[in-house]
Design an enzyme around this catalytic site. Sequence first.
Site, PDB file in Angstrom:
ATOM      1  N   GLU A  40       0.967  -1.289  -0.250  1.00 30.23           N
ATOM      2  CA  GLU A  40       0.041  -0.112  -0.149  1.00 30.23           C
ATOM      3  C   GLU A  40       0.878   1.328   0.087  1.00 30.23           C
ATOM      4  O   GLU A  40       1.865   1.188   0.743  1.00 30.23           O
ATOM      5  CB  GLU A  40      -0.881  -0.021   1.287  1.00 30.23           C
ATOM      6  CG  GLU A  40      -1.883   1.092   1.247  1.00 30.23           C
ATOM      7  CD  GLU A  40      -2.730   1.140   2.639  1.00 30.23           C
ATOM      8  OE1 GLU A  40      -2.863   0.227   3.391  1.00 30.23           O
ATOM      9  OE2 GLU A  40      -3.717   2.114   2.437  1.00 30.23           O
ATOM     10  N   ARG A 264       5.122 -13.111   9.712  1.00 28.90           N
ATOM     11  CA  ARG A 264       5.744 -11.784   9.472  1.00 28.90           C
ATOM     12  C   ARG A 264       7.001 -11.411  10.336  1.00 28.90           C
ATOM     13  O   ARG A 264       7.357 -12.195  11.101  1.00 28.90           O
ATOM     14  CB  ARG A 264       4.762 -10.452   9.701  1.00 28.90           C
ATOM     15  CG  ARG A 264       4.495 -10.369  11.234  1.00 28.90           C
ATOM     16  CD  ARG A 264       3.173  -9.160  10.944  1.00 28.90           C
ATOM     17  NE  ARG A 264       3.583  -7.922  10.635  1.00 28.90           N
ATOM     18  CZ  ARG A 264       2.947  -7.248   9.940  1.00 28.90           C
ATOM     19  NH1 ARG A 264       2.048  -7.827   9.243  1.00 28.90           N
ATOM     20  NH2 ARG A 264       3.479  -6.022   9.476  1.00 28.90           N
ATOM     21  N   LYS A 274       3.977   0.910   9.893  1.00 29.86           N
ATOM     22  CA  LYS A 274       4.364   2.184   9.169  1.00 29.86           C
ATOM     23  C   LYS A 274       3.711   3.444   9.951  1.00 29.86           C
ATOM     24  O   LYS A 274       4.042   4.628   9.876  1.00 29.86           O
ATOM     25  CB  LYS A 274       3.415   2.320   7.753  1.00 29.86           C
ATOM     26  CG  LYS A 274       4.342   1.484   6.592  1.00 29.86           C
ATOM     27  CD  LYS A 274       3.670   1.233   5.320  1.00 29.86           C
ATOM     28  CE  LYS A 274       3.115   0.165   4.949  1.00 29.86           C
ATOM     29  NZ  LYS A 274       2.473   0.074   3.729  1.00 29.86           N
TER      30      LYS A 274
HETATM   31  P1  ATP Z   1       2.575  -2.301   8.190  1.00 33.39           P
HETATM   32  O1  ATP Z   1       1.755  -2.874   9.002  1.00 33.39           O
HETATM   33  O2  ATP Z   1       3.877  -1.975   8.515  1.00 33.39           O
HETATM   34  O3  ATP Z   1       1.964  -0.984   7.650  1.00 33.39           O
HETATM   35  P2  ATP Z   1       1.373  -3.462   5.871  1.00 33.39           P
HETATM   36  O4  ATP Z   1       1.229  -4.960   5.755  1.00 33.39           O
HETATM   37  O5  ATP Z   1       0.306  -2.903   6.036  1.00 33.39           O
HETATM   38  O6  ATP Z   1       2.609  -3.183   6.726  1.00 33.39           O
HETATM   39  P3  ATP Z   1       1.593  -3.300   3.184  1.00 33.39           P
HETATM   40  O7  ATP Z   1       1.928  -2.176   2.134  1.00 33.39           O
HETATM   41  O8  ATP Z   1       0.229  -3.775   3.122  1.00 33.39           O
HETATM   42  O9  ATP Z   1       2.093  -3.207   4.550  1.00 33.39           O
HETATM   43  O10 ATP Z   1       2.542  -4.672   2.613  1.00 33.39           O
HETATM   44  C1  ATP Z   1       2.837  -5.019   1.649  1.00 33.39           C
HETATM   45  C2  ATP Z   1       3.302  -6.532   1.708  1.00 33.39           C
HETATM   46  O11 ATP Z   1       4.368  -6.704   2.647  1.00 33.39           O
HETATM   47  C3  ATP Z   1       2.255  -7.402   2.108  1.00 33.39           C
HETATM   48  O12 ATP Z   1       2.182  -8.381   1.641  1.00 33.39           O
HETATM   49  C4  ATP Z   1       2.612  -7.492   3.898  1.00 33.39           C
HETATM   50  O13 ATP Z   1       1.887  -8.899   3.947  1.00 33.39           O
HETATM   51  C5  ATP Z   1       3.885  -7.711   3.722  1.00 33.39           C
HETATM   52  N1  ATP Z   1       4.616  -7.321   4.871  1.00 33.39           N
HETATM   53  C6  ATP Z   1       4.342  -6.166   5.658  1.00 33.39           C
HETATM   54  N2  ATP Z   1       5.008  -6.199   6.681  1.00 33.39           N
HETATM   55  C7  ATP Z   1       5.784  -7.361   6.773  1.00 33.39           C
HETATM   56  C8  ATP Z   1       6.481  -7.880   7.645  1.00 33.39           C
HETATM   57  N3  ATP Z   1       6.996  -7.628   8.722  1.00 33.39           N
HETATM   58  N4  ATP Z   1       7.316  -9.338   7.369  1.00 33.39           N
HETATM   59  C9  ATP Z   1       6.750  -9.643   6.260  1.00 33.39           C
HETATM   60  N5  ATP Z   1       6.085  -9.129   5.247  1.00 33.39           N
HETATM   61  C10 ATP Z   1       5.448  -7.997   5.692  1.00 33.39           C
HETATM   62 MG    MG Z   2      -1.632  -3.802   4.541  1.00 34.17          MG
END
Ligand code: ATP
Ligand code: MG
Length: 553
Positions: A40, A264, A274
Amino acid sequence: MEENKVQEAPEKKLNFLEEIIEEDLASGKHKSIMTRFPPEPNGYLHIGHAKSICLNFGLAKKYGGKTNLRFDDTNPVKEDTEYVDSIKNDIKWLGFEWVNEFYASDYFDQLYEWAEELIKKGLAYVDDQTQEEIRIGRGSVSQPGKESPYRNRSVEENLQLFREMRDGKYADGEKVLRAKIDMAHPNMLFRDPLMYRIIHAEHHRTGNKWCIYPMYDYAHGECDSIEHITHSICTLEFDVHRPLYDWFIEKLGIFQSHQYEFARLNLTYTVMSKRKMLELVRNNYVDGWDDPRMPTICGLRRRGYTPESIRMFAEKVGVAKRDNIIDLSLLEWCLRDDLNRRANRYMAVLDPVKVIIDNWEDGKVEWFDAPMNPEDPDGPKRKVPFTKEAYIERADFMEDAPKKYFRLKPDGEVRFKYSYIVKCVSFKKDADGNVTEIHCTYDPTSKPGAGEWRSVKGTIHWVSSTESKKIKVNVFDRLFTEEQMGMLPEGVDYKDYLNPNSLEVRENCYAEPDLLKDNSGIAVQFERMGYFFFDPKSNGYNKATGLKDSFKL
Ligand code: ATP
Ligand code: MG
């Protein structure tokens, strides 16, 4: 000296995703595989995302498949092209290439059509309840929900209302589109999940074309399906969403993508959400998203991390099905392992004290050869100047030294690395007892390569005080003091654990002159001190990581 040993993993076996993919290819379920990385664009990527990138791109690469980059831009309020650009840049820097750059917003028309299709099938309805009423109506894990009074609207009415939502007739929050599933379903996500909400906001790509935006659960599976993603990999918390992911795809009768979940990445001493990182940036706890203490990819890059070291880290962490916390020191280990092989060596003194060689001629400069990298002894050399005055580390001299102290001490001898053996004959102190000047004599017969090699117990780094260059060095400590940042109890503010001493700027450091000509593009090793990477932003050298057995600064 740069000893860097970690237990090698026993022979590698396939991780569970590789097993699934090999089965799918062997059975002919898929001829080739297609993955996607779906960020995102609402922030910068962090090391957790790097893990996901390495996994998605890495699996496709290993099995001759392809990977799409898809921006999950379904929330216009939080998203921005600044983030889109940084994300693309970071993925490329990590060494991966996507075959297509897509945006969930590319599919808004299709998603809208499918929503009408579901309405026509009696599987979706417009609900006028408030957000709060909807929340309460959902019930709880132990209690079934209540059906909305608007649930049984006719298909015609639903179509008309949904079109009016699209056409901007209603204000934010006035209506939503919900899937009509089962308000008593044991999986709460099946209790008529939201498909669309009204947001009157300009979208960074579609401008003002839309004022209704699809929800993640409705959009994600369909986007995967449109792109024929075979293996849609996401983090564990989405496992309860999987049945819903499948439900929409099945009801629409479109290409069946499959979702698989892995744990994760969590790191000790680190926050990775984020939202929290944005807070640190906005409130100036750090110097931007690329602050070298941040776990962002751009922060790690500015710190001196290499793409190779991050990919190695992702590989070593592996793919788990259960949440765990990885030691930050593993990441540092990977960097050292990479840089030890590749980094050029220079000497730099970060806490200088002056040494005067009494029996050296004033103004005379002698140049010594030193390897750029001892891992490659026949490789390129650098020239190190020896002059009458030098700097050594304050910690490399001790007035009342114990017997086992093999660095410089009164009447003691050490070798100035790559050059002569010197002997301390006297020293001066100021009123506070700080050593200000050390007098030595050098032994002309100890010149490397000339005659018999005489060895002494201690070898220290040094720089000429007249031929060296003054540099600034930024030394970092962990941004947080608590190891288990991911496990803080409820109600505790993570900011209370910010380390007040996570940055130390040293203005008064000296390095051998060839350092300034280094064009390797990666961090260099300051011998005995660690790895340092030039940072144009601060015009200083960022300490990327130490050498395992080096003494503390
Ligand atoms: P955050 O919780 O940091 O905002 P998010 O999951 O909302 O992270 P996205 O931009 O939606 O952020 O993530 C893009 C991809 O990265 C998704 O497939 C998510 O599952 C993966 N991802 C995000 N954080 C992690 C992590 N700590 N370890 C592994 N994969 C991750
Ligand atoms: Mg997300």
